[in-house]
Motif scaffolding. Structure first.
Motif: not given
Length: 120
Positions: A25-26, A62-64, A91-94, A109-112
C-alpha cells in the motif's frame, strides 16, 4: 505541473501486523505522489512491542498506524514512537478502513491527508 523538485525525502515507518500489505500500500502511495514528495518506507513494526526498536533504528520523519489498531492502541504506539523521535509526524488510519472499504480506500485516504502532514 511545476518544475519544483519533490519535498523530502521523508522516512516513513508503518505499524502494521501485515508487513507485506503495508509495503504494498505504501508503495502505491509513494508511486502516486512521487512528483510532489519523496517518501522512503524505512521500516514496519508488526506489533506494539517492536515500535520502539523499529523507530530507534529507522529514525523516521513520519509514522503511520494501520487501520487494524484501535484509537487507544494508535495513541499508545504514537506515544512510544515520540519518546524516541519527539518531533515525529504521525498519522493514524481510521480503525476498520481496510476491512470495510479495501486497499484503494486506504491509498486514497493517505494521499488526501499527506499534504497536511508533510507541508505543515
Amino acid at each position: 505541473m511545476s518544475s519544483e523538485k519533490p519535498l523530502g525525502p521523508f522516512k516513513l515507518v508503518t505499524v502494521n501486523t501485515a508487513p507485506e500489505r503495508a509495503y504494498r500500500l505504501v508503495g502505491r502511495v509513494v508511486e502516486n505522489v512521487k512528483n510532489k514528495y519523496t517518501i522512503i518506507h524505512a521500516g514496519n513494526a508488526e506489533n506494539i512491542e517492536s515500535v520502539k526498536a523499529v523507530v530507534e533504528e529507522a529514525k523516521p520523519d513520519i509514522l503511520f498506524t494501520a487501520s487494524m489498531w484501535t484509537p487507544e492502541e494508535s495513541q499508545k504506539i504514537i506515544g512510544i514512537a515520540k519518546e524516541v523521535v519527539p518531533d515525529l509526524r504521525t498519522f493514524s488510519l481510521p480503525q476498520g478502513l481496510q476491512v470495510e472499504r479495501g486497499p484503494d480506500a486506504v491509498v486514497e485516504y493517505i494521499e488526501e491527508h499527506l499534504p497536511g502532514l508533510l507541508e505543515a
